[in-house]
Design a protein around this motif. Sequence first.
Motif, PDB file in Angstrom:
ATOM      1  N   ASP A   1     104.659 -34.642 -57.119  1.00  0.00           N
ATOM      2  CA  ASP A   1     103.273 -35.147 -57.211  1.00  0.00           C
ATOM      3  C   ASP A   1     102.875 -35.235 -55.926  1.00  0.00           C
ATOM      4  O   ASP A   1     103.573 -35.387 -54.934  1.00  0.00           O
ATOM      5  CB  ASP A   1     103.525 -36.854 -57.802  1.00  0.00           C
ATOM      6  N   ARG A   2     101.591 -34.925 -55.646  1.00  0.00           N
ATOM      7  CA  ARG A   2     100.894 -35.059 -54.356  1.00  0.00           C
ATOM      8  C   ARG A   2     100.595 -36.585 -54.075  1.00  0.00           C
ATOM      9  O   ARG A   2     100.179 -37.275 -54.652  1.00  0.00           O
ATOM     10  CB  ARG A   2      99.617 -34.286 -54.332  1.00  0.00           C
ATOM     11  N   VAL A   3     100.737 -36.881 -52.859  1.00  0.00           N
ATOM     12  CA  VAL A   3     100.633 -38.100 -52.269  1.00  0.00           C
ATOM     13  C   VAL A   3     100.190 -38.249 -50.778  1.00  0.00           C
ATOM     14  O   VAL A   3     100.147 -37.053 -50.357  1.00  0.00           O
ATOM     15  CB  VAL A   3     101.864 -38.960 -52.275  1.00  0.00           C
ATOM     16  N   LEU A   4      99.366 -39.122 -50.561  1.00  0.00           N
ATOM     17  CA  LEU A   4      98.949 -39.097 -49.124  1.00  0.00           C
ATOM     18  C   LEU A   4      99.629 -40.347 -48.383  1.00  0.00           C
ATOM     19  O   LEU A   4     100.157 -41.176 -48.694  1.00  0.00           O
ATOM     20  CB  LEU A   4      97.452 -39.896 -49.143  1.00  0.00           C
ATOM     21  N   LEU A   5     100.203 -39.599 -47.169  1.00  0.00           N
ATOM     22  CA  LEU A   5     101.120 -40.366 -46.189  1.00  0.00           C
ATOM     23  C   LEU A   5     100.303 -41.364 -45.553  1.00  0.00           C
ATOM     24  O   LEU A   5      99.009 -41.361 -45.331  1.00  0.00           O
ATOM     25  CB  LEU A   5     101.526 -39.165 -45.259  1.00  0.00           C
ATOM     26  N   PRO A   6     100.976 -42.499 -45.115  1.00  0.00           N
ATOM     27  CA  PRO A   6     100.367 -43.385 -44.105  1.00  0.00           C
ATOM     28  C   PRO A   6      99.623 -42.860 -43.012  1.00  0.00           C
ATOM     29  O   PRO A   6     100.154 -41.816 -42.534  1.00  0.00           O
ATOM     30  CB  PRO A   6     101.390 -44.271 -43.993  1.00  0.00           C
ATOM     31  N   ARG A   7      98.430 -43.384 -42.577  1.00  0.00           N
ATOM     32  CA  ARG A   7      97.567 -42.870 -41.425  1.00  0.00           C
ATOM     33  C   ARG A   7      98.285 -43.444 -40.156  1.00  0.00           C
ATOM     34  O   ARG A   7      97.815 -42.864 -39.066  1.00  0.00           O
ATOM     35  CB  ARG A   7      96.383 -43.347 -41.458  1.00  0.00           C
ATOM     36  N   THR A   8      99.311 -44.350 -40.041  1.00  0.00           N
ATOM     37  CA  THR A   8      99.539 -45.011 -38.909  1.00  0.00           C
ATOM     38  C   THR A   8     101.070 -44.813 -38.831  1.00  0.00           C
ATOM     39  O   THR A   8     101.816 -44.818 -39.826  1.00  0.00           O
ATOM     40  CB  THR A   8      99.101 -46.175 -38.709  1.00  0.00           C
ATOM     41  N   GLY A   9     101.765 -44.849 -37.564  1.00  0.00           N
ATOM     42  CA  GLY A   9     103.131 -45.088 -37.445  1.00  0.00           C
ATOM     43  C   GLY A   9     103.387 -45.358 -36.006  1.00  0.00           C
ATOM     44  O   GLY A   9     102.588 -45.838 -35.311  1.00  0.00           O
ATOM     45  N   ARG A  10     104.599 -45.057 -35.709  1.00  0.00           N
ATOM     46  CA  ARG A  10     105.364 -45.233 -34.151  1.00  0.00           C
ATOM     47  C   ARG A  10     105.847 -43.926 -33.922  1.00  0.00           C
ATOM     48  O   ARG A  10     106.517 -43.091 -34.405  1.00  0.00           O
ATOM     49  CB  ARG A  10     106.307 -46.242 -34.327  1.00  0.00           C
ATOM     50  N   LEU A  11     105.682 -43.846 -32.589  1.00  0.00           N
ATOM     51  CA  LEU A  11     106.309 -42.602 -32.004  1.00  0.00           C
ATOM     52  C   LEU A  11     107.571 -42.800 -31.601  1.00  0.00           C
ATOM     53  O   LEU A  11     108.109 -43.668 -31.116  1.00  0.00           O
ATOM     54  CB  LEU A  11     105.533 -42.329 -30.355  1.00  0.00           C
ATOM     55  N   TRP A  12     108.283 -41.866 -32.059  1.00  0.00           N
ATOM     56  CA  TRP A  12     109.803 -41.618 -32.320  1.00  0.00           C
ATOM     57  C   TRP A  12     110.384 -40.980 -31.225  1.00  0.00           C
ATOM     58  O   TRP A  12     111.392 -41.521 -30.722  1.00  0.00           O
ATOM     59  CB  TRP A  12     110.120 -41.085 -33.666  1.00  0.00           C
ATOM     60  N   SER A  13     109.787 -39.937 -30.914  1.00  0.00           N
ATOM     61  CA  SER A  13     110.236 -39.308 -29.614  1.00  0.00           C
ATOM     62  C   SER A  13     109.287 -37.969 -29.453  1.00  0.00           C
ATOM     63  O   SER A  13     108.301 -38.032 -29.946  1.00  0.00           O
ATOM     64  CB  SER A  13     111.521 -38.385 -30.105  1.00  0.00           C
ATOM     65  N   TRP A  14     109.120 -37.534 -28.155  1.00  0.00           N
ATOM     66  CA  TRP A  14     108.220 -36.716 -27.555  1.00  0.00           C
ATOM     67  C   TRP A  14     108.976 -35.916 -26.455  1.00  0.00           C
ATOM     68  O   TRP A  14     109.676 -36.242 -25.995  1.00  0.00           O
ATOM     69  CB  TRP A  14     106.991 -37.180 -27.186  1.00  0.00           C
ATOM     70  N   THR A  15     107.831 -34.753 -26.105  1.00  0.00           N
ATOM     71  CA  THR A  15     108.161 -34.012 -25.077  1.00  0.00           C
ATOM     72  C   THR A  15     106.761 -33.185 -24.631  1.00  0.00           C
ATOM     73  O   THR A  15     105.843 -33.473 -25.304  1.00  0.00           O
ATOM     74  CB  THR A  15     109.145 -32.997 -25.531  1.00  0.00           C
ATOM     75  N   VAL A  16     106.695 -32.685 -23.625  1.00  0.00           N
ATOM     76  CA  VAL A  16     105.525 -31.924 -23.064  1.00  0.00           C
ATOM     77  C   VAL A  16     106.016 -30.581 -23.021  1.00  0.00           C
ATOM     78  O   VAL A  16     106.810 -29.975 -22.494  1.00  0.00           O
ATOM     79  CB  VAL A  16     105.108 -32.558 -21.667  1.00  0.00           C
ATOM     80  N   GLN A  17     104.925 -29.494 -23.742  1.00  0.00           N
ATOM     81  CA  GLN A  17     105.137 -28.170 -23.868  1.00  0.00           C
ATOM     82  C   GLN A  17     104.449 -27.665 -22.737  1.00  0.00           C
ATOM     83  O   GLN A  17     103.233 -27.987 -22.460  1.00  0.00           O
ATOM     84  CB  GLN A  17     104.281 -27.673 -24.990  1.00  0.00           C
ATOM     85  N   ARG A  18     105.100 -26.994 -21.614  1.00  0.00           N
ATOM     86  CA  ARG A  18     104.555 -26.909 -20.339  1.00  0.00           C
ATOM     87  C   ARG A  18     104.371 -25.122 -20.392  1.00  0.00           C
ATOM     88  O   ARG A  18     103.828 -24.827 -19.100  1.00  0.00           O
ATOM     89  CB  ARG A  18     105.328 -27.110 -19.053  1.00  0.00           C
TER      90      ARG A  18
END
Length: 140
Positions: free
Chosen positions: A47-64
């Motif tokens: 079934d197709r569903v919409l995901l929540p629009r908000t959340g918390r940053l879990w991890s990140w990096t910068v593509q340089r």
Amino acid sequence: MPDTLPIPIADGLICPDADGIALLASRERATHRLCFPARPEDDTRYDRVLLPRTGRLWSWTVQRFRPKSPPYAGPEAFEPYAVGYVELDGALIVEGRLVDVAFDDLAIGMAMRVVPLPFPLADGTVRTSFGFAPDGSAGI
């Protein structure tokens, strides 16, 4: 946000509406497991569903540096950008570009929201992708 967005960069990825965009996912009927991006609409196991629009940053990096092409389909001129995983409230962890935030301001646990992201292709065509921006209404 403009009244109309360019064509989505892929089918089954985003759903534009009056509040911006939401990400489309699929829920497997047998297991209730979510998967993103959404499976094709004719796949009767989901079934197709919409995901929540908000959340918390879990991890990140910068593509340089400019990623290898393919799969990178952006313009030749390259500017570093942040990419992160955002844990959408009660659903999934989704990878996306992080926008409207200085690299030094990024922090694990930061409140984020899904936003439309114009994505220019190498041929000059613009498509709509998605990104995550700080959610100022949620606090950190």
